[in-house]
Write a protein that holds these residues in place. Structure first.
Motif, PDB file in Angstrom:
ATOM      1  N   ALA A 209       0.833  -1.198   0.000  1.00 14.08           N
ATOM      2  CA  ALA A 209       0.000   0.000   0.000  1.00 14.08           C
ATOM      3  C   ALA A 209       0.875   1.259   0.000  1.00 14.08           C
ATOM      4  N   ASP A 210       0.456   2.251  -0.766  1.00 15.82           N
ATOM      5  CA  ASP A 210       1.191   3.510  -0.839  1.00 15.82           C
ATOM      6  C   ASP A 210       0.879   4.418   0.338  1.00 15.82           C
ATOM      7  N   VAL A 211      -0.328   4.282   0.886  1.00 15.81           N
ATOM      8  CA  VAL A 211      -0.725   5.062   2.046  1.00 15.81           C
ATOM      9  C   VAL A 211      -1.692   4.216   2.860  1.00 15.81           C
ATOM     10  N   ALA A 212      -1.647   4.368   4.185  1.00 16.34           N
ATOM     11  CA  ALA A 212      -2.536   3.608   5.067  1.00 16.34           C
ATOM     12  C   ALA A 212      -3.043   4.526   6.159  1.00 16.34           C
ATOM     13  N   ALA A 213      -4.319   4.365   6.525  1.00 15.74           N
ATOM     14  CA  ALA A 213      -4.944   5.254   7.491  1.00 15.74           C
ATOM     15  C   ALA A 213      -5.812   4.452   8.452  1.00 15.74           C
ATOM     16  N   LEU A 214      -5.975   4.979   9.663  1.00 18.53           N
ATOM     17  CA  LEU A 214      -6.781   4.323  10.683  1.00 18.53           C
ATOM     18  C   LEU A 214      -8.250   4.719  10.555  1.00 18.53           C
ATOM     19  N   LEU A 215      -9.134   3.739  10.661  1.00 19.16           N
ATOM     20  CA  LEU A 215     -10.563   4.011  10.597  1.00 19.16           C
ATOM     21  C   LEU A 215     -11.076   4.712  11.849  1.00 19.16           C
ATOM     22  N   ALA A 216     -10.280   4.710  12.929  1.00 18.67           N
ATOM     23  CA  ALA A 216     -10.717   5.384  14.156  1.00 18.67           C
ATOM     24  C   ALA A 216     -10.973   6.864  13.902  1.00 18.67           C
ATOM     25  N   ASP A 217     -10.194   7.479  13.041  1.00 17.02           N
ATOM     26  CA  ASP A 217     -10.415   8.862  12.618  1.00 17.02           C
ATOM     27  C   ASP A 217     -10.946   8.823  11.185  1.00 17.02           C
ATOM     28  N   ALA A 218     -12.193   8.410  11.034  1.00 16.68           N
ATOM     29  CA  ALA A 218     -12.737   8.150   9.702  1.00 16.68           C
ATOM     30  C   ALA A 218     -12.726   9.396   8.831  1.00 16.68           C
ATOM     31  N   ARG A 219     -13.100  10.534   9.393  1.00 16.14           N
ATOM     32  CA  ARG A 219     -13.166  11.757   8.581  1.00 16.14           C
ATOM     33  C   ARG A 219     -11.784  12.170   8.100  1.00 16.14           C
ATOM     34  N   GLY A 220     -10.815  12.152   9.018  1.00 16.84           N
ATOM     35  CA  GLY A 220      -9.459  12.525   8.632  1.00 16.84           C
ATOM     36  C   GLY A 220      -8.847  11.519   7.668  1.00 16.84           C
ATOM     37  N   ALA A 221      -9.129  10.239   7.890  1.00 17.47           N
ATOM     38  CA  ALA A 221      -8.593   9.206   7.015  1.00 17.47           C
ATOM     39  C   ALA A 221      -9.155   9.332   5.603  1.00 17.47           C
ATOM     40  N   ALA A 222     -10.455   9.584   5.489  1.00 19.38           N
ATOM     41  CA  ALA A 222     -11.065   9.742   4.166  1.00 19.38           C
ATOM     42  C   ALA A 222     -10.499  10.962   3.451  1.00 19.38           C
ATOM     43  N   ARG A 223     -10.265  12.029   4.195  1.00 19.30           N
ATOM     44  CA  ARG A 223      -9.685  13.229   3.592  1.00 19.30           C
ATOM     45  C   ARG A 223      -8.274  12.943   3.075  1.00 19.30           C
ATOM     46  N   THR A 224      -7.495  12.218   3.871  1.00 16.28           N
ATOM     47  CA  THR A 224      -6.136  11.850   3.449  1.00 16.28           C
ATOM     48  C   THR A 224      -6.165  11.027   2.169  1.00 16.28           C
ATOM     49  N   ILE A 225      -7.087  10.082   2.087  1.00 16.86           N
ATOM     50  CA  ILE A 225      -7.150   9.199   0.921  1.00 16.86           C
ATOM     51  C   ILE A 225      -7.651   9.956  -0.308  1.00 16.86           C
ATOM     52  N   ARG A 226      -8.598  10.871  -0.138  1.00 20.08           N
ATOM     53  CA  ARG A 226      -9.061  11.680  -1.279  1.00 20.08           C
ATOM     54  C   ARG A 226      -7.931  12.539  -1.823  1.00 20.08           C
ATOM     55  N   ARG A 227      -7.150  13.136  -0.941  1.00 17.01           N
ATOM     56  CA  ARG A 227      -6.013  13.945  -1.400  1.00 17.01           C
ATOM     57  C   ARG A 227      -4.995  13.075  -2.121  1.00 17.01           C
ATOM     58  N   PHE A 228      -4.763  11.904  -1.579  1.00 20.84           N
ATOM     59  CA  PHE A 228      -3.818  10.968  -2.180  1.00 20.84           C
ATOM     60  C   PHE A 228      -4.270  10.568  -3.585  1.00 20.84           C
ATOM     61  N   ALA A 229      -5.573  10.316  -3.751  1.00 21.14           N
ATOM     62  CA  ALA A 229      -6.089   9.828  -5.031  1.00 21.14           C
ATOM     63  C   ALA A 229      -6.284  10.940  -6.041  1.00 21.14           C
ATOM     64  N   GLY A 230      -6.677  12.131  -5.576  1.00 22.54           N
ATOM     65  CA  GLY A 230      -7.059  13.181  -6.504  1.00 22.54           C
ATOM     66  C   GLY A 230      -8.387  12.849  -7.163  1.00 22.54           C
ATOM     67  N   ALA A 231      -8.861  13.703  -8.043  1.00 24.75           N
ATOM     68  CA  ALA A 231     -10.091  13.463  -8.812  1.00 24.75           C
ATOM     69  C   ALA A 231     -11.298  13.219  -7.921  1.00 24.75           C
ATOM     70  N   GLY A 232     -11.261  13.741  -6.688  1.00 27.63           N
ATOM     71  CA  GLY A 232     -12.411  13.612  -5.805  1.00 27.63           C
ATOM     72  C   GLY A 232     -12.471  12.316  -5.036  1.00 27.63           C
ATOM     73  N   GLY A 233     -11.494  11.440  -5.202  1.00 28.93           N
ATOM     74  CA  GLY A 233     -11.488  10.181  -4.472  1.00 28.93           C
ATOM     75  C   GLY A 233     -10.989   9.040  -5.338  1.00 28.93           C
ATOM     76  N   VAL A 234     -10.946   7.858  -4.762  1.00 24.85           N
ATOM     77  CA  VAL A 234     -10.428   6.685  -5.471  1.00 24.85           C
ATOM     78  C   VAL A 234     -11.455   6.169  -6.481  1.00 24.85           C
ATOM     79  N   ASP A 235     -10.954   5.468  -7.495  1.00 21.31           N
ATOM     80  CA  ASP A 235     -11.837   4.860  -8.499  1.00 21.31           C
ATOM     81  C   ASP A 235     -12.579   3.651  -7.941  1.00 21.31           C
ATOM     82  N   LEU A 236     -11.923   2.918  -7.043  1.00 21.96           N
ATOM     83  CA  LEU A 236     -12.428   1.613  -6.619  1.00 21.96           C
ATOM     84  C   LEU A 236     -12.149   1.411  -5.140  1.00 21.96           C
ATOM     85  N   VAL A 237     -13.150   0.871  -4.429  1.00 26.24           N
ATOM     86  CA  VAL A 237     -12.975   0.457  -3.039  1.00 26.24           C
ATOM     87  C   VAL A 237     -13.324  -1.020  -2.927  1.00 26.24           C
ATOM     88  N   LEU A 238     -12.444  -1.794  -2.305  1.00 28.64           N
ATOM     89  CA  LEU A 238     -12.745  -3.180  -1.947  1.00 28.64           C
ATOM     90  C   LEU A 238     -12.890  -3.233  -0.437  1.00 28.64           C
TER      91      LEU A 238
END
Length: 340
Positions: A209-238
């Motif tokens: 994984a290129d980046v990993a985040a804790l679900l305990a801080d869901a809002r901050g983690a989602a923001r980190t992942i959106r910034r990482f992905a660009g384009a408003g978020g990731v293309d795919l979630v499993l």
């Protein structure tokens, strides 16, 4: 032969059973390794078994073995061939099977549930469920390919991961870590991970994984992942968890028009945030089990060293120590070595 047998009324223990006699369309395997899956632990804990399960039962469906006897109609196989076993056996004739969706067959059986499994020194299996095992692939690592890797492989095929540039895997158990490896092997440019466990972050990075985040801080983690992905978020979630929290997090990290594929099956129903799904044009699908082609695909990836199943292994235990492995979890995918 020695086998690890379970029955709800008497628990689990090593017993002596006759060596199976393979039918004409079967082979007899000496079991070299058999992975311990979460579903095995669920049965031992007393949770509802799959339809058609009969007790007493030899559990174990992640099997790597060596052929020691070949039935008259098991053409193409020879004594001494190293193999792994696709555990699911669909009916092959229903409408679902005819559509090429055999993993969804309502009538399918499964080795280790609807017939005797691989926590034993020997097991008989239908020859058309075999996949050749590269001789230089460790049996313990090979065994976990048939479920821990084939299940997310089926999900990624169903979700069209081959056209994704960015992806997020929720959960860092065996399925999640295998999915990270598979996404990197399929050349998805950027892969993120989210875990409920602090230790899961290091495991996700180790899996690629290129980046990993804790679900305990869901809002901050989602923001980190959106910034990482660009384009408003990731293309795919499993999503390997599949509960309300993980699905909400998936939608927060996903771009509009993206895809969520769920393999986690929590107990009880989960409410879907329909307004968010509809307004964001999200594709939300479930994926269950695998097909023989998925096992073949992950074996080829392992043979080419594009994935590393050995990295997911936890404890390797003998049959007499397997009850402990079924009662407790380690930091990886535990494997029973019946010949030890």
């Amino acid at each position: 032969m020695r086998a690890l047998q379970f029955a709800p009324d008497r628990g689990i223990g090593v017993v002596e059973l006759p060596v199976p006699v393979p039918a004409a369309d079967e082979v007899l395997l000496q079991v070299d390794a058999c992975g311990v899956c979460g579903s095995d632990r669920q049965i031992v804990r007393g949770e509802t078994p799959p339809f058609g399960t009969q007790f007493p039962l030899v559990l174990g469906h992640e099997i790597a073995g060596t052929i020691v006897s070949v039935g008259d109609d098991a053409a193409g196989w020879n004594v001494g061939d190293p193999v792994i076993v696709h555990p699911f056996r669909p009916c092959g004739t229903c409408a679902v099977c005819r559509r090429g969706e055999s993993n969804l067959c309502a009538q399918q059986g499964c080795i280790g549930f609807t017939r005797q499994g691989g926590f034993a020194e020997y097991v008989a299996v239908p020859h058309d469920q075999l996949v050749r095992r590269p001789v230089d692939l460790d049996p313990a690592a090979a065994a976990i390919l048939v479920d821990a890797y084939a299940t997310p492989q089926r999900a990624l095929v169903a979700a069209g991961a081959d056209v994704a540039s960015t992806a997020l895997v929720i959960g860092t158990g065996g399925l999640g870590l295998a999915a990270i490896q598979l996404l990197k092997a399929s050349q998805v440019d950027r892969v993120a991970s989210a875990s409920r466990r602090e230790a899961g972050l290091a495991a996700a990075h180790a899996a690629g994984a290129d980046v990993a985040a804790l679900l305990a801080d869901a809002r901050g983690a989602a923001r980190t992942i959106r910034r990482f992905a660009g384009a408003g978020g990731v293309d795919l979630v499993l999503d390997t968890i599949g509960d309300g929290q993980s699905l909400a997090f998936a939608l927060d990290a996903l771009r509009p028009g993206g895809t969520v594929v769920i393999v986690g099956m929590p107990a009880g129903d989960v409410a879907l945030p329909m307004a968010r799904l509809v307004r964001r044009g999200v594709h939300c699908i479930g994926s269950y089990g695998s097909q023989l082609a998925d096992v073949t695909a992950v074996v080829n990836l392992a043979a080419d060293e594009r994935i590393d199943p050995a990295a997911l292994l936890g404890r390797s235990v003998a049959l007499q120590d397997a009850p402990l492995a079924l009662a407790t979890q380690s930091g990886g995918r535990d494997v029973v070595l019946p010949q030890r």
